[in-house]
Scaffold this motif. Structure first.
Motif, PDB file in Angstrom:
ATOM      1  N   ARG A 182       2.323 -31.923 -21.660  1.00 25.03           N
ATOM      2  CA  ARG A 182       3.583 -31.879 -22.421  1.00 25.03           C
ATOM      3  C   ARG A 182       4.933 -31.343 -21.878  1.00 25.03           C
ATOM      4  O   ARG A 182       4.730 -30.394 -21.235  1.00 25.03           O
ATOM      5  CB  ARG A 182       3.306 -30.413 -23.590  1.00 25.03           C
ATOM      6  CG  ARG A 182       4.619 -30.569 -23.688  1.00 25.03           C
ATOM      7  CD  ARG A 182       5.040 -31.229 -24.982  1.00 25.03           C
ATOM      8  NE  ARG A 182       6.610 -30.767 -25.221  1.00 25.03           N
ATOM      9  CZ  ARG A 182       7.663 -31.317 -25.870  1.00 25.03           C
ATOM     10  NH1 ARG A 182       7.958 -32.626 -24.832  1.00 25.03           N
ATOM     11  NH2 ARG A 182       8.748 -30.825 -26.722  1.00 25.03           N
ATOM     12  N   ILE A 226       4.418 -23.503 -25.639  1.00 28.86           N
ATOM     13  CA  ILE A 226       5.258 -23.216 -24.930  1.00 28.86           C
ATOM     14  C   ILE A 226       5.651 -22.161 -24.857  1.00 28.86           C
ATOM     15  O   ILE A 226       6.126 -21.717 -23.287  1.00 28.86           O
ATOM     16  CB  ILE A 226       6.063 -23.431 -26.256  1.00 28.86           C
ATOM     17  CG1 ILE A 226       7.742 -23.351 -25.730  1.00 28.86           C
ATOM     18  CG2 ILE A 226       6.484 -22.212 -27.114  1.00 28.86           C
ATOM     19  CD1 ILE A 226       8.221 -24.104 -24.755  1.00 28.86           C
ATOM     20  N   TYR A 234      10.230 -24.099 -32.873  1.00 22.72           N
ATOM     21  CA  TYR A 234       8.935 -23.451 -33.079  1.00 22.72           C
ATOM     22  C   TYR A 234       9.258 -22.147 -34.122  1.00 22.72           C
ATOM     23  O   TYR A 234       9.090 -20.839 -33.866  1.00 22.72           O
ATOM     24  CB  TYR A 234       8.418 -23.265 -31.835  1.00 22.72           C
ATOM     25  CG  TYR A 234       8.099 -23.597 -30.655  1.00 22.72           C
ATOM     26  CD1 TYR A 234       6.998 -24.387 -31.018  1.00 22.72           C
ATOM     27  CD2 TYR A 234       9.193 -24.674 -29.307  1.00 22.72           C
ATOM     28  CE1 TYR A 234       6.591 -25.528 -29.816  1.00 22.72           C
ATOM     29  CE2 TYR A 234       8.553 -24.696 -29.274  1.00 22.72           C
ATOM     30  CZ  TYR A 234       7.396 -25.889 -28.966  1.00 22.72           C
ATOM     31  OH  TYR A 234       7.446 -27.018 -28.052  1.00 22.72           O
ATOM     32  N   CYS A 266      -0.400 -27.521 -27.309  1.00 28.30           N
ATOM     33  CA  CYS A 266       0.721 -27.350 -28.183  1.00 28.30           C
ATOM     34  C   CYS A 266       0.722 -27.044 -29.290  1.00 28.30           C
ATOM     35  O   CYS A 266      -0.451 -27.563 -30.343  1.00 28.30           O
ATOM     36  CB  CYS A 266       1.240 -28.657 -28.303  1.00 28.30           C
ATOM     37  SG  CYS A 266       2.850 -29.002 -28.397  1.00 28.30           S
ATOM     38  N   ALA A 267       1.718 -26.384 -29.979  1.00 30.82           N
ATOM     39  CA  ALA A 267       1.616 -26.186 -31.862  1.00 30.82           C
ATOM     40  C   ALA A 267       2.383 -27.342 -32.692  1.00 30.82           C
ATOM     41  O   ALA A 267       1.418 -26.559 -33.625  1.00 30.82           O
ATOM     42  CB  ALA A 267       3.288 -25.133 -31.919  1.00 30.82           C
TER      43      ALA A 267
HETATM   44 MO   LIG Z   1       3.889 -27.295 -26.765  1.00 33.72          MO
END
Ligand SMILES: [Mo]
Ligand SMILES: Nc1nc2c(c(=O)[nH]1)N[C@H]1C(S)=C(S)[C@@H](COP(=O)(O)O)O[C@H]1N2
Length: 406
Positions: A91, A252, A277, A139-140
């Motif tokens: 990412r 992140i 986020y 990743c969120a």
């Molecule tokens: Mo991410």
């Protein structure tokens, strides 16, 4: 203070205008400049001429999405506990910088330290006591595309399937060791690492280097400054020479290509905990609800749409993971959710990593829907529906995987 209380306090401070780094006024200016949709929307990928990712991305291992690449789950069948580097998802907000490890320096600075900036070379870090841990990076936005395909909702951001996750063996030095050597004081409040990749520009606005603060409590708890991945020097795409690994937090937080770490004596903010986020949407306050932790998910080690031979016994395999703790059990349905069977758990059950599992199945001819539903030791179970938020974060619902037998 737990993370929830921390987020609430910081949100209040941010709304009150007591913010350094990235204020509410900065955000409002940005929003006015770019238009709300632009400011909240996905970034236009600014791919470098030679590609944003250095390692090869063969189609049997990856699906490329803009500046990112997700792991195909079929490529994890039979590969063991850790995801090999050749298939670990990437990412990138911009592109992988190729840094000279010998010239690299980490600068630790800020009002939360006793004295001036302290600089570390890679050799300095390598001489310090090291730790090795199996930790998930996810990743969120992993699973984001299912908000649309499974719940009919429109969300913005990279349309990941379930492949924006991986577990690797990370070796490095504890962040706490480095912060203490740098002269951490009791005045320290937040800790923020910045990446050495190109600044992130979105909607025509330069948001600066990728960075995100965390409370000093988390920084001193279990965070690693990693320089090895699966026993090899950290590869360029995963943050060489040094990245953060922040267990149980959204991807992140695990800043790659770390160049500077600020230790502040006041709350810190960045676009990555104000503009991005946060949960936005009808169920959330207008300013958004911040979050830090990852959720609970499951995936089969196959790609949606695969065809099995009729009548043969098929061994379905998969993995489940939860940021809250180890996986307790996994239920699998092969008939669209009518009947659920417990999968056999295979191999180790590791906190902050995942659990492998398997289940035998003899498919009849036709179309089938596979589902896997995990429960962790803290009493969390994957829901049927994930909570809608406009940026499509933390899709934790049970995923319906179409397969065929012919
Ligand atoms: Mo991410
Ligand atoms: N400097 C920097 N760090 C970063 C990013 C980035 O673009 N730049 N992406 C973050 C995001 S959103 C995720 S999910 C993880 C992904 O790590 P990986 O590419 O090693 O899989 O890195 C994080 N660290």
């Amino acid at each position: 203070m737990d993370e929830f209380a921390y987020d609430k306090l910081r949100l209040r401070q941010w709304l009150d205008g007591r913010a350094s780094g990235f204020s509410r006024r900065d955000l409002l200016k940005l929003t006015a400049a770019a238009g709300v949709a632009g400011a909240l929307g996905p970034a236009a990928p600014a791919a470098a001429a030679d590609g944003p990712i250095v390692k090869p991305l063969p189609p049997e291992l990856f699906k490329v999405l803009g500046t990112n690449a997700e792991t195909l789950w079929s490529s994890l069948a039979g590969v063991g506990y850790h995801v090999p580097i050749d298939r670990f998802f990437v990412r990138n907000h911009t592109s992988t910088p190729v840094l000279d490890a010998a010239a690299w320096r980490l600068e630790v600075f800020g009002a939360g330290l006793r004295g001036g900036p302290v600089s570390f070379s890679l050799r300095d870090l390598a001489r310090l006591p090291s730790v090795s841990r199996s930790v998930t990076v996810e990743c969120a936005g992993n699973g984001r595309s299912y908000f649309t395909s499974q719940q009919g909702q429109t969300v913005s951001g990279t349309a990941w399937g379930l492949g924006a996750v991986g577990v690797a063996r990370w070796r490095g030095v504890r962040l706490s060791t480095v912060l203490r050597l740098a002269g951490l004081t009791s005045r320290a409040v937040d800790v923020q690492a910045s990446g050495l990749d190109p600044n992130y520009v979105t909607g025509g606005v330069d948001l600066g280097p990728v960075r995100r603060p965390m409370p000093v409590r988390k920084a001193l708890d279990d965070v690693i400054l990693a320089y090895e991945m699966n026993g090899e020097p950290l590869p360029p795409d995963h943050g060489a020479p040094v990245r953060l690994i922040v267990p149980s937090w959204i991807g992140i937080a695990s800043i790659k290509w770390v160049g500077r770490i600020e230790v502040s004596d006041a709350p810190l903010f960045s676009p990555w905990n104000t503009q991005f986020y946060r949960f936005f949407g009808p169920e959330f306050p207008a300013e958004g609800q911040p979050f830090d932790r990852q959720s609970i998910k499951s995936a089969f080690e196959l790609d949606p749409g695969v065809t099995f031979p009729v009548g043969d016994r098929v061994r379905l395999t998969g993995r489940s993971w939860s940021a809250a703790g180890r996986i307790k059990h996994v239920e699998v349905s092969t008939d669209g959710g009518t009947r659920w069977r417990r999968a056999r758990l295979v191999g180790p059950s590791v906190d902050h990593a995942w659990q492998r599992w398997e289940l035998d199945w003899r498919p009849t001819a036709g179309a089938h829907t596979l589902q896997a539903r995990a429960s962790d030791v803290r009493g969390n179970t994957q829901p049927d529906v994930a909570r809608f938020n406009t940026l499509g974060y933390l899709f934790d619902a049970v995923v319906k995987v179409p397969v065929t037998a012919a």
